[in-house]
Design an enzyme around this catalytic site. Structure first.
Site, PDB file in Angstrom:
ATOM      1  N   HIS A 149       7.799 -26.921  39.474  1.00 19.09           N
ATOM      2  CA  HIS A 149       7.683 -25.464  39.619  1.00 19.09           C
ATOM      3  C   HIS A 149       8.193 -25.025  40.990  1.00 19.09           C
ATOM      4  CE1 HIS A 149       5.544 -21.490  39.460  1.00 19.09           C
ATOM      5  NE2 HIS A 149       5.444 -21.717  40.763  1.00 19.09           N
ATOM      6  N   GLU A 150       7.770 -25.729  42.029  1.00 21.81           N
ATOM      7  CA  GLU A 150       8.198 -25.364  43.385  1.00 21.81           C
ATOM      8  C   GLU A 150       9.691 -25.610  43.580  1.00 21.81           C
ATOM      9  OE1 GLU A 150       6.292 -23.637  45.053  1.00 21.81           O
ATOM     10  OE2 GLU A 150       4.420 -24.055  44.001  1.00 21.81           O
ATOM     11  N   HIS A 153      11.483 -22.685  42.330  1.00 18.53           N
ATOM     12  CA  HIS A 153      11.576 -21.583  43.294  1.00 18.53           C
ATOM     13  C   HIS A 153      12.760 -21.794  44.237  1.00 18.53           C
ATOM     14  CE1 HIS A 153       8.195 -19.039  42.439  1.00 18.53           C
ATOM     15  NE2 HIS A 153       7.302 -20.007  42.567  1.00 18.53           N
ATOM     16  N   GLU A 226       7.831 -16.016  39.171  1.00 17.38           N
ATOM     17  CA  GLU A 226       6.875 -17.059  38.789  1.00 17.38           C
ATOM     18  C   GLU A 226       7.134 -17.551  37.371  1.00 17.38           C
ATOM     19  OE1 GLU A 226       4.626 -18.721  40.605  1.00 17.38           O
ATOM     20  OE2 GLU A 226       5.511 -17.622  42.282  1.00 17.38           O
TER      21      GLU A 226
END
EC number: 3.4.24.-
Length: 303
Positions: A149-150, A153, A226
């Site tokens: 997930h990071e 980003h 997100e």
């Protein structure tokens, strides 16, 4: 609610400070000839607002990694000291290679709440960090999904995107606040001799009012990013792992957010708001239920 209040007050304080500095430079030194005999010079005002609006965001962006390390106490893993740190570095390296970005710095910060964040001014100069609480409470599969997930980003350029959006909305806030301030000064206070007290007071008040709207706009964009990062997490680690990781965050969501204010928009989770609330407009993250529902509809290959 306190977290949201502090976030808004911080952003509004920045706008007010810029408003005061802007007023001094333009009225005392005549910078940019914003004020003329016929009132505001709209073209000069637009340029000055664009410049001032972007300065703060760009400074924050370029200092983001340094500020993140200081505010969270993140310790970068220079040389893995144990199997857990070795696994973290290797997992991030594998995921970074999969999305074709340079290896980010990997760090751990001491926080009992399971959380993680990514930051940096450039996708090839990023930092990915996880809390000690996350490592202690999540399974390896869930940690892998959080890291993915990071990395999402970073690969999506979310830090740069949000900085640009913040700069643009700040510019609009400053521009329209001064348009209204000039109107009130000339029409209500009948001041034809340049900016007076009506202009400055009205501009600051409008900075505050429009600042609330600007914060809501920025947070809406943050919530959309997100969803995209969750999709990347599902792509790199697997949808089931990503959903499991989000479910693992539920106990932490019931507690106050322990992340520093300046890092909450870049963390994997934020405080939970139940039901409809005006506070939902100022959330940096969608609710866990919304994120999980979106993941259930995710199909491999979807961006």
């Amino acid at each position: 609610m306190m977290r949201i209040g502090l976030f808004l007050l911080t952003n509004l304080a920045v706008l007010v400070v810029f408003s005061i500095v802007f007023g001094i430079l333009s009225s005392v030194f005549g910078l940019g000839s914003v004020h003329g005999a016929g009132g505001l010079n709209i073209a000069s005002l637009a340029v000055m607002c664009a410049v001032y609006g972007m300065i703060g965001s760009m400074i924050s962006l370029f200092l983001s990694k340094w500020m993140a390390k200081r505010s969270t106490g993140t310790v970068v893993i220079e040389q893995p000291r144990n199997a857990s740190e070795q696994w973290l570095v290797e997992t991030v390296a594998k995921q970074a290679k999969a999305v074709n970005i340079d290896m980010p710095e990997v760090g751990i910060f001491d926080n009992a709440q399971p959380n993680a964040f990514a930051t940096g001014w450039n996708k090839n100069k990023a930092l990915v960090a996880v809390s000690s609480g996350l490592l202690h409470t999540m399974t390896p599969d869930e940690v892998e999904a959080v890291l993915a997930h990071e990395i999402g980003h970073v690969a999506n350029g979310d830090m740069v995107t949000l900085a640009l959006i913040q700069g643009v909305v700040n510019a609009f806030v400053m521009f329209f606040a001064r348009i209204v301030g000039s109107f009130v000064d000339r029409v209500v206070f009948k001041n034809e001799d340049g900016p007076g007290i009506g202009y400055f007071v009205t501009s600051i008040v409008m900075d505050i009012l429009l600042g609330f709207l600007a914060s809501a706009i920025v947070m809406w964009f943050s919530r959309q990013r997100e969803f995209r990062a969750d999709a990347m997490g599902a792509k790199l680690a697997g949808r089931d792992k990503m959903i499991s990781a989000l479910n693992a965050l539920r106990p932490a969501e019931a507690r106050p957010d322990q992340m520093p204010e300046n890092m909450q928009a870049f963390a994997i989770s934020s405080g939970q708001t139940q039901g409809f609330s005006i506070a939902n407009f100022f959330r940096s993250h969608p609710t866990l239920d919304d994120r999980i529902e979106a993941l259930k509809k995710y199909t491999p290959g979807q961006s």
